[in-house]
Motif scaffolding. Structure first.
Motif, PDB file in Angstrom:
ATOM      1  N   LEU A 103      36.692  39.580  37.796  1.00 54.25           N
ATOM      2  CA  LEU A 103      37.703  38.806  38.522  1.00 54.25           C
ATOM      3  C   LEU A 103      39.110  39.342  38.277  1.00 54.25           C
ATOM      4  O   LEU A 103      39.912  39.437  39.192  1.00 54.25           O
ATOM      5  N   ARG A 104      39.404  39.687  37.015  1.00 53.81           N
ATOM      6  CA  ARG A 104      40.716  40.267  36.709  1.00 53.81           C
ATOM      7  C   ARG A 104      40.891  41.597  37.432  1.00 53.81           C
ATOM      8  O   ARG A 104      41.962  41.897  37.961  1.00 53.81           O
ATOM      9  N   GLY A 105      39.835  42.395  37.457  1.00 53.49           N
ATOM     10  CA  GLY A 105      39.898  43.678  38.160  1.00 53.49           C
ATOM     11  C   GLY A 105      40.140  43.495  39.643  1.00 53.49           C
ATOM     12  O   GLY A 105      40.932  44.210  40.255  1.00 53.49           O
ATOM     13  N   ALA A 106      39.466  42.516  40.253  1.00 53.08           N
ATOM     14  CA  ALA A 106      39.653  42.254  41.682  1.00 53.08           C
ATOM     15  C   ALA A 106      41.076  41.774  41.961  1.00 53.08           C
ATOM     16  O   ALA A 106      41.698  42.187  42.941  1.00 53.08           O
ATOM     17  N   ALA A 107      41.590  40.914  41.087  1.00 48.54           N
ATOM     18  CA  ALA A 107      42.965  40.434  41.262  1.00 48.54           C
ATOM     19  C   ALA A 107      43.950  41.591  41.147  1.00 48.54           C
ATOM     20  O   ALA A 107      44.889  41.700  41.938  1.00 48.54           O
TER      21      ALA A 107
END
Length: 145
Positions: free
Chosen positions: A28-32
């Motif tokens: 999720l952090r990577g996608a953000a």
């Protein structure tokens, strides 16, 4: 067990599965981060268009949006895979815009210099826009065509 009744390791996944340190959290952090990186690249493309159009007023307003997007990007950890390729794309786009902006500013400075040369020549020749001699010029005194 934690206060919410969950064990730290859920369903056999390391670091609590979807917790802040788990694989899902990292994804999720990577996608953000990738979303923010795409936003920065889109803003750099908008900036390029404004520079090419010579729209300095819009470009000045665009700077605040770009600064906010960059702050958001740098405050978000990349997470997941290495962000090297995305950062290189951003660097290349920013360098391209820097060169374009430098050329725009140099062109504007050259235009100002050229206008000053024309104004100086106009005053030396001594005619106004209607073709009449200017007061104080040497042109037209004592001569008739």
């Amino acid at each position: 067990m934690t206060e919410d009744g969950w064990n730290g390791l859920r369903a056999g996944m390391p670091n609590g599965g979807d917790g802040p340190g788990g694989r899902i959290g990292a994804a999720l952090r990577g996608a953000a981060w990738r979303g923010r990186a795409r936003q920065v690249r889109a803003l750099l493309e908008e900036e390029r268009e404004l520079i090419l159009r010579g729209d300095l007023k819009a470009l000045a307003g665009h700077a605040a949006r770009s600064r906010t997007a960059l702050d958001d990007l740098t405050s978000t950890p990349p997470g997941g895979e290495a962000p090297g390729r995305e950062l290189e794309r951003i660097r290349v786009a920013a360098e391209r815009n820097r060169r374009l902006l430098s050329a725009l500013l140099e062109g504007a400075a050259e235009a100002r210099r050229e206008l000053a040369r024309h104004e100086k020549a106009r005053k030396r020749l001594g005619y106004d826009r209607s073709g009449d001699p200017l007061a104080g010029s040497d042109t037209g005194r004592g001569r008739r065509a």
